[in-house]
Design an enzyme around this catalytic site. Structure first.
Site, PDB file in Angstrom:
ATOM      1  N   SER A   1       0.675  -1.398   0.004  1.00  0.00           N
ATOM      2  CA  SER A   1      -0.038   0.077  -0.025  1.00  0.00           C
ATOM      3  C   SER A   1       0.846   1.282  -0.090  1.00  0.00           C
ATOM      4  CB  SER A   1      -0.890   0.246   1.289  1.00  0.00           C
ATOM      5  OG  SER A   1      -2.417  -0.416   0.795  1.00  0.00           O
ATOM      6  N   ASP A   2       2.075   1.259   0.288  1.00  0.00           N
ATOM      7  CA  ASP A   2       3.034   2.335   0.237  1.00  0.00           C
ATOM      8  C   ASP A   2       4.243   1.969  -0.206  1.00  0.00           C
ATOM      9  OD1 ASP A   2       3.264   5.040   0.434  1.00  0.00           O
ATOM     10  OD2 ASP A   2       3.747   5.112   2.679  1.00  0.00           O
ATOM     11  N   LEU A   3       4.382   1.346  -1.415  1.00  0.00           N
ATOM     12  CA  LEU A   3       5.626   0.938  -1.858  1.00  0.00           C
ATOM     13  C   LEU A   3       6.313   2.146  -2.768  1.00  0.00           C
ATOM     14  CD1 LEU A   3       4.780  -2.387  -4.127  1.00  0.00           C
ATOM     15  CD2 LEU A   3       6.402  -1.970  -1.950  1.00  0.00           C
TER      16      LEU A   3
END
Lengths: 333, 201
Positions: B113-115
């Site tokens: 989700s926050d790559l």
């Protein structure tokens, strides 16, 4: 002076307004009230069809009463979407007819962006993160690279719709939101409700189900259920709004849309903004709900940037997303 | 980001304070005054637990993540990874290895989700670590995986000149470990067209 006539009728409120660069000159409206249940799209459209002539006339006469001449109207703006198909088509037909008859340009505007622009205008906020909450929509947006980008949104129904569904279950008349708010203010106990935030997106349909179960299966007081419903849904919205502000490094926040009138939601957002040193803006209630002034005002901005809609491109779009619109009236950052 | 001393570093995020000291990372989810206590405490507790679970799960599946030493109601204590942010040192070989690891995550339905290249560390012993699973969740949908990959591409585009080449290397690695890669990559193109997710600065 440039005047714009704006027509709004995406859902249950038919509203027509005349706006200039300086102010909202005159507004007239007629609201469809379902006898029972929620908004029936065809009935709402029939209401709009039968009321349009009257509401447009009132707006025009009102503007004349304010000392303006109808010759000064430079364009007709209307909501091209998103909204209920039958309602959109009815109002669009009226807008096209007026444009042809008066021989002035037609401007199809995006309803969501109109909510944002009237808020920016009325509150004087430059570049906020926007929380747009209404019956059908729940989105967090910010302007970047020439468009209003959607940073987070509901994966199922809008928060207003979730509230209305539960209100109908309690046999409260449409619109249910304000009645839920009233009940919630008397609630004291928090009842468990699902809090669903996925990354930047939200889901509200489970709230309605949980609220019904809390009533039927667990016999909680309806005041407590309404309180818990609001606390949960609004906390989800506030969280995603805060995350968007952190992500975009913006220190202004604007609330838009009908559900924005809820005082508890306003309070939560205000607290969040205060705690992170940001400024919170909300326009008057009449510019939060669907209104013709916002349509006219966005039409004015678009007209000035040369952005008009030829008849053959004026078909309505019930699923019109704000990020489809190329913003021609703001400076690109 | 505020540097307090040689040893202590504090970072304030939207929902947590991260403190780095004595070789440990302390991530504490902070109280939010806007929501009622019942929700606030529940969410902070649930998320802390779920983050720890996903970090460990990822490591079990072969993706390097920090070791978790302790977990309390609202706080995780983790191993500090010494090294450079991928943002500073990324090259084709690193991007390909990142692709392999993201492929493993997705094969196991772990969505980060926050790559971004700021959440990946190339350690001093040249291991690629994934950090900050604060927004992670388990989901098997093509859409969730597509958004994950899209966010990574956006972070490359925002900060790296050789964006196209790095993207190709990532895809090479991603395909190698994830049999369903083609489906997801097709969805990434669709997501790009929607133009919905903004670039990170």
């Amino acid at each position: 002076m440039t005047l714009i006539l704006g027509l709004e009728g995406t859902a249950w409120n038919l509203s027509v307004a005349v706006v200039s660069e300086e102010r909202v000159i005159y507004e007239a409206e007629s609201t469809y009230k379902p006898e029972y249940g929620g908004i029936h799209p065809r009935e709402a459209a029939q209401h709009h069809a039968s009321e349009l002539k009257n509401v447009v006339s009132r707006a025009l006469r009102g503007a004349e009463g304010e000392g303006f001449s109808l010759e000064e109207i430079a364009a007709i703006a209307f909501s091209q979407g998103p909204g209920m198909g039958p309602c959109l088509r009815t109002v669009a037909t009226a807008a096209r007819a007026l444009s042809i008859y008066l021989k002035i340009p037609l401007i199809g505007v995006n309803h969501c962006i109109a909510h944002i622009e009237i808020g920016r205008w009325q509150c004087g906020t430059k570049d906020p993160v926007v929380l747009y909450v209404s019956g059908a929509n729940s989105q967090v947006l910010a302007y970047r690279f020439g468009r209003y980008r959607i940073l987070g949104e509901t994966l199922d129904i809008g928060i207003g719709n979730a509230l209305d569904k539960f209100a109908r279950y309690l046999r409260l008349s449409h619109p249910g939101g304000p009645k839920i708010e009233e009940l919630a203010s008397k609630g004291t106990k928090y009842v468990y409700m699902p809090y669903v935030v996925k990354g930047m997106d939200l889901s509200f349909s489970g709230l309605t189900t949980a609220a019904k179960d809390a009533l039927d299966l667990h016999q909680h007081k309806k005041e407590d259920i309404c309180h818990s419903f609001q606390e949960t849904g609004f906390a989800m919205l506030t969280e995603v709004t805060e995350r968007a502000m952190a992500h975009c490094c913006k220190d202004e926040m604007l609330l838009a849309g009908g559900v924005g009138a809820n005082r508890r939601l306003q309070q939560m957002l205000k607290t969040m903004c205060h705690d992170r040193g940001a400024r919170f803006y909300v326009p008057e209630a009449k510019y939060l709900k669907d209104n013709g002034a916002m349509i006219a005002y966005l039409g004015l901005l678009m007209l000035k940037s040369g952005d008009t809609t030829p008849i053959e491109k004026s078909a309505v779009n019930p699923n019109y997303r704000p990020d489809e619109v190329e913003v021609t009236w703001r400076d690109v950052e | 980001m505020e540097k307090l001393s040689e040893e202590t570093l504090m970072i304030q995020c939207a929902e947590a304070i991260v403190e780095i000291k004595d070789g440990f990372v302390y991530k504490r989810r902070i109280e939010k005054r806007y929501r009622v206590k019942e929700i606030d405490e529940r969410i902070r507790r649930e998320r802390t637990k779920s983050e720890a679970k996903i970090i460990s799960e990822a490591r079990r599946k072969g993706v390097p993540t920090p070791i978790i030493f302790d977990i309390t109601d609202y706080e995780l204590v983790m191993e500090r990874i010494e090294g450079d942010l991928a943002r500073e040192v990324i090259n084709d070989a690193i991007s390909e290895r990142i692709g392999e690891f993201v492929g493993i995550l997705h094969k196991n339905s772990i969505i980060h989700s926050d790559l971004t290249t700021s959440n990946i560390i190339v350690s001093t012993d040249n291991i690629i670590y994934f950090i900050d699973f604060g927004l992670s969740f388990i989901e098997s949908s093509t859409e969730a995986k597509g958004v994950d990959v899209h966010v990574f591409f956006q972070s490359l585009r925002g900060t790296h000149e050789s964006y196209e080449q790095l993207k190709r290397s990532f895809i090479k690695g991603y395909r190698r470990t994830f049999p369903n890669a083609s489906h997801v990559l097709k969805r990434v193109k669709e997501i790009e067209r929607r133009g919905r997710y903004v670039e990170r600065k």
